[in-house]
Write an enzyme that holds these catalytic residues in place. Structure first.
Site, short mmCIF file in Angstrom:
data_model
loop_
_atom_site.label_atom_id
_atom_site.label_comp_id
_atom_site.label_asym_id
_atom_site.label_seq_id
_atom_site.Cartn_x
_atom_site.Cartn_y
_atom_site.Cartn_z
CE LYS A 52 11.46 13.12 2.81
NZ LYS A 52 10.34 14.19 2.25
CB SER A 127 11.01 12.25 -1.57
OG SER A 127 10.34 12.75 -0.07
CB SER A 151 7.20 12.76 -0.18
OG SER A 151 7.65 13.30 -1.76
#
Ligand code: GLN
Length: 446
Positions: A52, A127, A151
């Site tokens: 990420k 997210s 997330s």
């Protein structure tokens, strides 16, 4: 090469990657050489993965999908990256996310829209949407994400993969760009539970560079695979099956619970009434911490700087106004308000008190049961734009996941079925540092 070919083939549609590292193949070749020369390498050696884009890797950009950090290059490795490198991981690139990890659909990225591989008209969740979609689309074998309020688990649920949020303190946050420091945890997205156990083996454990990381022994999590579930006590909190959860989701979760019973688990209803306050507490605490953490992005020390400015105040104002997107600004304003003198007692301090009540309620529940299960997300993957115009609607996506972060507990989302051809995930919550028990149940049900 296989993964790079796959990325070449599908990422124009899925758009999970913000960058594919050009030197990834060289890294892979180095590892191949070691393997061919008979060197005994760890489990993850040579296996392609992605991170990420809020996790630092030396010499690579880390943008948090924000214009603010568009050209920022990390001068050091996050502890998780250092550990992965030691394990011989081949890091293929940076994965898309909601700006500064704020969101539940990845629509808040300043750079691109990641699409759900199961239906390109729908969001991958957020997210960590890029991390979930990349694994679901077969572009990487696993990825890392971060989970502040859901997330990892929510996008895993929406994309039909396994997403694991470890106990707060289990995995070092050093080198993770902070959103809400008391809630953030790094964890893996994988295709199955066995892989999650392997990645956890590599990334868990005390780190002197993160004072909140805990010195708890890291067992070999693969020893928790293939365990009998006979007599395992599983709690179903009635508050997580009520209003707001789609019928299609409920149905699949109920089927999964029947499977758990067939496997010998003792399932019983429990009650966690404090959970109804979790969302309010979360959005006060997370926004407060974010408003403080994001103060460093001022156009001087990091990242984006506005071109034309009159004086230093004007420079701050313009850089922050132009560099941050609207959701990030909303959180900074909410958090600044909740922390300001005159409102602090009514909001921030009150939220901390309710946090303690939520923690105590979970502790009490775990005196009676080993694990707690619920839906991960109240709905399957939704369409682009469906919730983005209404922040409150979007915030409700986190209703089942945020209590876990507030309490600092470990939890996984594991795929258990489909509703309208879209994946449904089961959330399994464990007691502190009982990741192993979660793995046993998740492996049984997958
Ligand atoms: N969706 C939640 C939020 O917007 C959770 C985000 C996260 O876990 N990083 O804050």
């Amino acid at each position: 090469k296989l993964c790079l070919e796959r990325i070449e083939k599908v990422d124009a549609k899925v758009e999970a990657f913000l960058e594919v590292f050009e030197d990834a193949l060289d890294t892979a070749k180095e590892i191949d050489k070691k393997i061919l020369s008979g060197e005994n390498l760890p489990d993850l050696a040579g296996i392609p993965m992605g991170i990420k884009d809020n996790i630092c890797m030396e010499g690579k950009k880390v943008t948090c999908a924000s214009k603010m950090l568009e050209n920022f290059v990390s001068p050091y490795d996050a502890t998780v990256v250092e550990r992965l490198k030691k394990n011989g991981a081949v890091i293929l690139g940076r994965l898309n996310m909601d700006e500064f990890a704020m969101g539940s659909s990845t629509e808040n990225s300043a750079f691109k829209k990641t699409r759900n591989p199961y239906d390109l008209e729908r969001v991958p969740g957020g997210s960590s949407g890029g991390s979930a979609a990349a694994v679901a689309a077969g572009e990487v074998y696993y990825s890392l994400g971060s989970d502040t309020g859901g997330s990892i688990r929510q996008p895993a649920s929406l994309c039909g993969v396994v997403g694991f949020k470890p106990t707060y303190g289990r995995v070092s946050r050093y080198g993770l760009v902070a959103f809400a420091s008391s809630l953030d945890q790094i964890g893996p997205f994988t295709r199955d539970v066995e892989d999650a156990a392997l990645v956890l083996n590599a990334i868990c454990g005390k780190d002197d560079k993160d004072s909140t990381s805990k010195d708890v022994a890291v067992e070999d999590f693969t020893t928790y695979l293939n365990k009998s579930l006979k007599g395992v006590k599983v709690g179903l909190p009635k508050e997580y099956f009520g209003e707001g959860i789609d019928d299609g989701v409920k149905k699949e979760i109920e089927k999964a619970i029947e499977v758990l019973k067939d496997l010998g688990a003792e399932v019983k209803q429990i009650s966690l009434p404090m959970s109804q306050y979790a969302l309010s507490v979360y959005y006060i605490l997370a926004s407060s911490e974010a408003s403080s953490n994001l103060a460093r992005f001022d156009g001087i020390r990091y990242g984006y700087r506005a071109k034309d400015f009159e004086d230093i105040i004007d420079l701050y104002v313009k850089s922050r106004s132009q560099g941050f997107g609207s959701e990030v600004k909303r959180r900074i304003m909410l958090g600044t308000y909740a922390l300001s003198s005159g409102y602090y007692d009514a909001y921030y301090k009150k939220a901390l008190k309710v946090k303690t009540l939520i923690i105590n309620e979970f502790k009490k529940a775990f005196e009676d049961v080993n694990l707690i299960v619920s839906p991960t997300s109240p709905s399957v993957a939704f369409k682009f734009g469906e919730k983005s115009s209404d922040p409150l609607k979007m915030y409700l996506s986190d209703i089942c996941t945020v209590p876990v972060n507030i309490a600092g507990l470990p939890a996984v989302s594991v795929p258990v079925g489909f509703s309208d051809n879209l994946p449904v995930g089961l959330q399994i919550i464990g007691n502190y540092f009982k990741e192993g028990e979660i793995i046993s149940l998740a492996h049984g049900i997958e």
